[in-house]
Write a protein that holds these residues in place. Structure first.
Motif, mmCIF file in Angstrom:
data_model
loop_
_atom_site.group_PDB
_atom_site.id
_atom_site.type_symbol
_atom_site.label_atom_id
_atom_site.label_comp_id
_atom_site.label_asym_id
_atom_site.label_seq_id
_atom_site.Cartn_x
_atom_site.Cartn_y
_atom_site.Cartn_z
ATOM 1 N N ILE A 58 0.826 -1.207 0.000
ATOM 2 C CA ILE A 58 0.000 0.000 0.000
ATOM 3 C C ILE A 58 0.860 1.258 0.000
ATOM 4 C CG2 ILE A 58 -1.654 1.324 1.368
ATOM 5 C CD1 ILE A 58 -2.866 -1.339 2.265
ATOM 6 N N LEU A 59 1.873 1.314 0.870
ATOM 7 C CA LEU A 59 2.713 2.503 0.955
ATOM 8 C C LEU A 59 3.512 2.715 -0.330
ATOM 9 C CD1 LEU A 59 4.043 2.261 4.629
ATOM 10 C CD2 LEU A 59 2.247 3.737 3.731
ATOM 11 N N ALA A 60 4.071 1.645 -0.881
ATOM 12 C CA ALA A 60 4.857 1.780 -2.110
ATOM 13 C C ALA A 60 3.987 2.243 -3.273
ATOM 14 C CB ALA A 60 5.524 0.448 -2.444
ATOM 15 N N ASN A 61 2.782 1.721 -3.383
ATOM 16 C CA ASN A 61 1.885 2.153 -4.455
ATOM 17 C C ASN A 61 1.463 3.607 -4.278
ATOM 18 O OD1 ASN A 61 0.983 -0.061 -6.471
ATOM 19 N ND2 ASN A 61 1.051 -1.127 -4.511
ATOM 20 N N LEU A 62 1.216 4.022 -3.050
ATOM 21 C CA LEU A 62 0.847 5.415 -2.816
ATOM 22 C C LEU A 62 1.976 6.360 -3.204
ATOM 23 C CD1 LEU A 62 -1.058 5.226 0.598
ATOM 24 C CD2 LEU A 62 -2.024 5.692 -1.667
ATOM 25 N N ILE A 63 3.214 5.966 -2.920
ATOM 26 C CA ILE A 63 4.362 6.814 -3.277
ATOM 27 C C ILE A 63 4.464 6.975 -4.788
ATOM 28 C CG2 ILE A 63 6.887 6.891 -3.286
ATOM 29 C CD1 ILE A 63 6.831 5.633 -0.510
ATOM 30 N N ILE A 64 4.326 5.871 -5.524
ATOM 31 C CA ILE A 64 4.437 5.945 -6.985
ATOM 32 C C ILE A 64 3.240 6.665 -7.588
ATOM 33 C CG2 ILE A 64 4.730 4.593 -9.089
ATOM 34 C CD1 ILE A 64 5.956 2.390 -7.409
ATOM 35 N N ILE A 65 2.044 6.448 -7.046
ATOM 36 C CA ILE A 65 0.855 7.155 -7.544
ATOM 37 C C ILE A 65 0.997 8.656 -7.353
ATOM 38 C CG2 ILE A 65 -1.600 7.525 -7.087
ATOM 39 C CD1 ILE A 65 -1.845 4.537 -6.552
ATOM 40 N N LEU A 66 1.475 9.076 -6.195
ATOM 41 C CA LEU A 66 1.689 10.510 -5.958
ATOM 42 C C LEU A 66 2.767 11.058 -6.880
ATOM 43 C CD1 LEU A 66 1.480 10.670 -2.048
ATOM 44 C CD2 LEU A 66 -0.222 11.423 -3.712
ATOM 45 N N GLY A 67 3.786 10.243 -7.164
ATOM 46 C CA GLY A 67 4.835 10.687 -8.083
ATOM 47 C C GLY A 67 4.298 10.939 -9.476
ATOM 48 N N ILE A 68 3.412 10.070 -9.957
ATOM 49 C CA ILE A 68 2.812 10.271 -11.285
ATOM 50 C C ILE A 68 1.848 11.453 -11.267
ATOM 51 C CG2 ILE A 68 1.338 9.208 -13.039
ATOM 52 C CD1 ILE A 68 2.496 6.522 -12.285
ATOM 53 N N ASN A 111 1.269 6.162 -19.082
ATOM 54 C CA ASN A 111 1.316 6.238 -17.621
ATOM 55 C C ASN A 111 -0.075 6.134 -17.001
ATOM 56 O OD1 ASN A 111 4.169 6.561 -17.138
ATOM 57 N ND2 ASN A 111 3.989 8.591 -18.067
ATOM 58 N N TYR A 112 -1.110 6.481 -17.734
ATOM 59 C CA TYR A 112 -2.464 6.258 -17.230
ATOM 60 C C TYR A 112 -2.742 4.762 -17.081
ATOM 61 C CZ TYR A 112 -3.532 11.203 -18.007
ATOM 62 O OH TYR A 112 -3.539 12.564 -17.956
ATOM 63 N N MET A 113 -2.245 3.977 -18.035
ATOM 64 C CA MET A 113 -2.396 2.521 -17.912
ATOM 65 C C MET A 113 -1.613 1.990 -16.709
ATOM 66 S SD MET A 113 -2.144 1.320 -21.874
ATOM 67 C CE MET A 113 -3.268 1.988 -23.092
ATOM 68 N N TYR A 114 -0.415 2.510 -16.542
ATOM 69 C CA TYR A 114 0.370 2.092 -15.382
ATOM 70 C C TYR A 114 -0.281 2.559 -14.086
ATOM 71 C CZ TYR A 114 4.316 1.433 -12.257
ATOM 72 O OH TYR A 114 5.119 1.044 -11.222
ATOM 73 N N LEU A 115 -0.911 3.743 -14.118
ATOM 74 C CA LEU A 115 -1.624 4.239 -12.945
ATOM 75 C C LEU A 115 -2.809 3.330 -12.613
ATOM 76 C CD1 LEU A 115 -1.726 6.564 -10.886
ATOM 77 C CD2 LEU A 115 -3.240 7.770 -12.458
ATOM 78 N N SER A 116 -3.497 2.842 -13.642
ATOM 79 C CA SER A 116 -4.581 1.890 -13.411
ATOM 80 C C SER A 116 -4.055 0.611 -12.763
ATOM 81 C CB SER A 116 -5.272 1.564 -14.738
ATOM 82 O OG SER A 116 -6.260 0.573 -14.574
ATOM 83 N N LEU A 117 -2.881 0.155 -13.202
ATOM 84 C CA LEU A 117 -2.264 -1.022 -12.589
ATOM 85 C C LEU A 117 -1.917 -0.760 -11.129
ATOM 86 C CD1 LEU A 117 -0.963 -3.835 -12.645
ATOM 87 C CD2 LEU A 117 1.097 -2.769 -13.604
#
Length: 347
Positions: A31-41, A52-58
């Motif tokens: 959860i924490l790692a995904n939140l960090i990358i989501i905020l980065g995008i 990157n929208y596709m990666y954001l969906s992932l």
């Protein structure tokens, strides 16, 4: 099908403790790692594009997997739940898992196309294409996961037989038709179709695309070496070979570390279904399901951490915090030094 006694899992609480001990740390990290990358995008406008929208969906699907991870090992246990509650606790995690798999295949396919056809990166995923693709990787898993709710389940057969067995031995244990197990929700045909028709092709397609990308990279390196043969020294060529070998080893080890536990878990579950044994090794099932699904959920995180653009906002924030803490520490040392000299009278 052999009957499963409802109070089979009523033990001293060791199994719930094992589930939480395995899944909660993995779930927190995911959860924490995904939140960090989501905020980065989200914080970088340069990353706002279809790829990157596709990666954001992932990442969103992976975040949901992190939330649902503690509930997945519970699917192997028998619990006293009503029909609607039994459907919910089995269908919802299964939907999130299938959505994660579909998003993972889509992201690998998009990156595979970017390697195979690097000159036209935006041709394949215009707005009219990537929006239907995103809808498909969420709606198709939802429709398939809801099939047991539409009537494709074993509740009338397996649930009544199970409860009949329970009431004959333990008449005061639980009310009628409240024995919930995954076999009451998912028929064997449903499980076979999901594993052999969805999961296995998804894993094979990801493996084939990854191998193809590595093969193309190998050919590009050889092409560069031929073009620079006149100016490239043997030492430089050797470094390029070592770098490619490290890349292959990293990708291969990451793939095995993420997929191997789940592959083992899937084969054991399929062997159990074919053998139709009544007893289940719940401890082994909990360990394999928690580590297998948790390892798969780590794949998008590895893809994100490999790209510095995704983690730049988090690294910038850490650098600012470190700089501020360092300045505060130096100011504190200066104040302490002044107090010391003031008390000793040494100026």
């Amino acid at each position: 099908m052999a009957a499963i006694v409802c109070n089979e899992t009523r033990n001293s609480g060791q199994e719930p403790q094992l589930i939480y001990a395995i899944t909660l740390p993995l779930s927190t990290v995911i959860i924490l790692a995904n939140l960090i990358i989501i905020l980065g995008i989200a914080c970088s406008r340069q990353l706002h594009n279809p790829s990157n929208y596709m990666y954001l969906s992932l990442l969103v699907a992976d975040l949901c997997m992190g939330i649902a991870l503690p509930f997945i090992p519970w699917m192997s246990l028998v619990r006293p739940l009503s029909f609607s509650s039994c459907l919910l606790v089995h269908i919802f995690p299964n939907f999130l898992f299938l959505a994660f798999i579909f998003n993972l295949v889509l992201v690998h396919y998009e990156r595979y196309l970017s390697i195979v056809c690097p000159l036209v990166p935006g041709h394949f995923w215009s707005r009219s294409r990537f929006i239907p693709a995103l809808l498909a990787v969420w709606l198709l898993p939802l429709l398939y996961a809801l099939l047991p709710a539409f009537g494709w389940n074993n509740w009338e057969v397996h649930g009544r037989v199970t409860n009949k067995t329970v009431h004959s031995s333990y008449p005061m244990t639980m009310p009628k038709d409240n024995c919930c197990t995954y076999r009451s929700v998912f028929p064997d045909t449903f499980i076979y179709l999901e594993v052999c028709g969805l999961l296995v092709p998804a894993m094979l397609s990801i493996a084939v695309m990854t191998g193809r990308v590595l093969w193309i990279t190998r050919g590009q390196i050889r092409h560069i070496q031929r073009q620079q043969s006149a100016v490239t020294t043997a030492e430089r060529r050797r470094k390029m070979e070592i770098r490619y070998a490290r890349c292959v080893a990293t990708v291969s080890l990451s793939f095995l570390a993420c997929w191997l536990p789940y592959i083992v878990y899937t084969h054991i579950c399929m062997a159990f279904l074919l053998s139709r044994e009544a007893r289940v090794n719940h401890t082994g099932h909990i360990v394999l399901s928690g580590t297998g699904v948790g390892g798969m959920a780590a794949m998008p995180i590895l893809l994100g951490l490999a790209n510095r653009q995704y983690t730049e906002p988090a690294r910038s924030l850490l650098r600012k915090l470190w700089h501020r803490w360092h300045i505060t520490q130096r100011q504190s040392d200066v104040v302490n030094l002044r107090v010391f000299h003031s008390n000793t009278g040494d100026w």
